[in-house]
Write a protein that holds these residues in place. Structure first.
Motif, short mmCIF file in Angstrom:
data_model
loop_
_atom_site.label_atom_id
_atom_site.label_comp_id
_atom_site.label_asym_id
_atom_site.label_seq_id
_atom_site.Cartn_x
_atom_site.Cartn_y
_atom_site.Cartn_z
N PRO A 70 0.81 -1.23 0.00
CA PRO A 70 0.00 0.00 0.00
C PRO A 70 0.84 1.27 0.00
N VAL A 71 2.05 1.20 0.56
CA VAL A 71 2.89 2.41 0.65
C VAL A 71 3.31 2.90 -0.74
N ILE A 72 3.57 1.94 -1.64
CA ILE A 72 3.90 2.32 -3.03
C ILE A 72 2.78 3.19 -3.61
N HIS A 73 1.55 2.79 -3.37
CA HIS A 73 0.41 3.53 -3.91
C HIS A 73 0.24 4.88 -3.22
N LEU A 74 0.47 4.90 -1.90
CA LEU A 74 0.37 6.18 -1.18
C LEU A 74 1.44 7.15 -1.68
N GLN A 75 2.64 6.65 -1.91
CA GLN A 75 3.73 7.51 -2.39
C GLN A 75 3.46 8.06 -3.79
N ARG A 76 2.74 7.28 -4.59
CA ARG A 76 2.41 7.77 -5.93
C ARG A 76 1.48 8.98 -5.86
N MET A 77 0.77 9.10 -4.74
CA MET A 77 -0.17 10.22 -4.62
C MET A 77 0.42 11.40 -3.87
N THR A 78 1.27 11.14 -2.87
CA THR A 78 1.80 12.27 -2.08
C THR A 78 2.64 13.20 -2.94
N PHE A 79 3.22 12.67 -4.02
CA PHE A 79 3.95 13.53 -4.95
C PHE A 79 3.12 14.74 -5.35
N TYR A 80 1.83 14.53 -5.49
CA TYR A 80 0.95 15.58 -6.02
C TYR A 80 0.33 16.45 -4.93
N LEU A 81 0.54 16.10 -3.66
CA LEU A 81 -0.14 16.82 -2.57
C LEU A 81 0.72 17.95 -2.02
N ASN A 82 0.05 19.00 -1.60
CA ASN A 82 0.74 20.04 -0.84
C ASN A 82 0.81 19.59 0.61
N TYR A 83 2.01 19.70 1.19
CA TYR A 83 2.18 19.22 2.56
C TYR A 83 2.00 20.36 3.55
N SER B 188 6.93 18.83 -14.49
CA SER B 188 7.16 18.40 -15.86
C SER B 188 7.40 16.89 -15.97
N ILE B 189 7.40 16.18 -14.85
CA ILE B 189 7.65 14.74 -14.90
C ILE B 189 6.35 14.02 -15.23
N PRO B 190 6.36 13.17 -16.28
CA PRO B 190 5.12 12.47 -16.65
C PRO B 190 4.61 11.57 -15.52
N ASP B 191 3.29 11.44 -15.44
CA ASP B 191 2.66 10.59 -14.42
C ASP B 191 3.21 9.17 -14.43
N ILE B 192 3.46 8.65 -15.64
CA ILE B 192 3.91 7.26 -15.73
C ILE B 192 5.29 7.09 -15.10
N VAL B 193 6.09 8.14 -15.18
CA VAL B 193 7.41 8.08 -14.53
C VAL B 193 7.25 8.16 -13.01
N ILE B 194 6.42 9.10 -12.56
CA ILE B 194 6.13 9.23 -11.13
C ILE B 194 5.68 7.88 -10.57
N SER B 195 4.84 7.18 -11.31
CA SER B 195 4.29 5.92 -10.80
C SER B 195 5.37 4.87 -10.60
N ARG B 196 6.50 5.02 -11.30
CA ARG B 196 7.57 4.04 -11.11
C ARG B 196 8.56 4.44 -10.01
N LEU B 197 8.57 5.70 -9.62
CA LEU B 197 9.58 6.15 -8.64
C LEU B 197 9.47 5.41 -7.30
N PRO B 198 8.25 5.18 -6.76
CA PRO B 198 8.19 4.45 -5.49
C PRO B 198 8.77 3.04 -5.62
N ILE B 199 8.65 2.45 -6.80
CA ILE B 199 9.17 1.09 -7.00
C ILE B 199 10.69 1.13 -7.04
N TYR B 200 11.25 2.16 -7.68
CA TYR B 200 12.71 2.34 -7.64
C TYR B 200 13.17 2.55 -6.20
N LEU B 201 12.42 3.40 -5.48
CA LEU B 201 12.81 3.72 -4.11
C LEU B 201 12.85 2.46 -3.25
N ARG B 202 11.80 1.63 -3.36
CA ARG B 202 11.77 0.41 -2.56
C ARG B 202 12.92 -0.52 -2.92
N ALA B 203 13.18 -0.68 -4.21
CA ALA B 203 14.28 -1.56 -4.64
C ALA B 203 15.61 -1.04 -4.11
#
Lengths: 208, 208
Positions: free
Chosen positions: A193-206, B4-19
């Protein structure tokens, strides 16, 4: 054909399939790479390229016929087959998975549940009997099961995985928050679930 | 940069981070796009392209310094922040999520749990008090919560989502097997085990 499709493309096909099936449910008969892209947050160029691996799916300007594309993707992903799945773990999470309504109509059937707690063995969750983890070899063998879901605590996940692999399982969906070691011919996917949460926090203002 | 980073790239960043975090745990200090690609089933060219969005991360031939890359990705994904998360649903699945050990050390803290069953309200799961779904507006407002996880039955998911969105939630992780309708400024991610199973069945030989 199938063997030449890159893994990264394969990983997107189930997402296309789900989006297309939802479009069909909403009454659409035709869609475009633009519309799919808008729904999925993937560029339309990427979608056209991915789907071009299967040849002749869409025509520029006229869009994709949804029913045809759904059939093709279901075939490619072998979703038409009925897959038996083993579930290991009969705690909160295992119980939730056993009762999940999304498997049956998409080709997956839980065939057996395993747990290590003596007081759970022989009981049922929903319609499924709980077996002892020690019986993984015999039960998996008897059912010729190739797919398992691991929903046990992190410290038990590798032990259980080793037993599943020895019993012949080739695909594991792991809910435990650890990296599993498996032979190269065994596939592992992670529910994290954290992978999915991180995909969204990128877009949120903290705001702390 | 970020916008300017495409959504599809953002969606992969958490996976890179975990790895990368796992590589660091295993004692590695340096890695390459080849090694990352092998672990993730993504082409090394794709990885180099994705990471090039952040500039100056790696040098051809010398690889990536893992600690530096982890820091950068954590910043980009705002993982350094501590995010409060609301959980709706205190059934099997909600209980499993509340007890999940993977959130706290990765920047996410469950701040409150909601359920509609009168007998659950006022009780606790782990250290978390269960509030009534009717109190979503006041509790979410008081905590200024922007992120929620929805773990309720499919037929209740849209109702709960509407309440969360009205209360100011901007990111929803949905476990229910339905498509949620939200305004365009609200992000939704889906936990769908079938998507992961389908990614693996492609590679399996089917024997009925």
């Amino acid at each position: 054909m199938a063997s030449s499709i890159p893994d990264i493309v394969i990983s997107r096909l189930p997402i296309y399939l789900r989006a297309l099936e939802r479009l069909a449910q909403e009454g659409y008969e035709v869609t475009s790479s633009l519309e799919l892209g808008r729904r999925l947050g993937i560029s339309s160029a990427q979608i056209r390229k991915d789907l071009s691996h299967f040849g002749g799916f869409g025509k520029q300007g006229t869009g994709y016929r949804i029913s045809f594309l759904v059939d093709q993707l279901r075939q490619v992903l072998k979703v038409e087959n009925e897959w038996k799945v083993a579930l290991v773990g009969a705690g909160d999470l295992g119980s939730a998975i056993a009762r999940y309504k999304g498997f049956e109509d998409r080709g997956f059937h839980i065939a057996c549940i395993f747990d290590s707690a003596p007081e759970k063995i022989g009981k049922q969750i929903d319609k499924y009997l709980i077996h002892a983890v020690d019986d993984i070899p015999s039960v998996i063998g008897a059912h010729a099961i190739k797919i398992a879901m691991v929903a046990v605590p992190a410290q038990a996940a590798q032990f259980v995985t080793d037993a599943l692999v020895t019993a012949g399982v080739k695909a594991i969906l792991n809910y435990a928050p650890i990296n599993l070691k498996v032979p190269s011919d065994v596939h592992v996917q992670y529910i994290d679930p954290v992978i999915h949460l991180q995909r969204m926090t990128f877009y949120l203002n903290y705001t702390p």
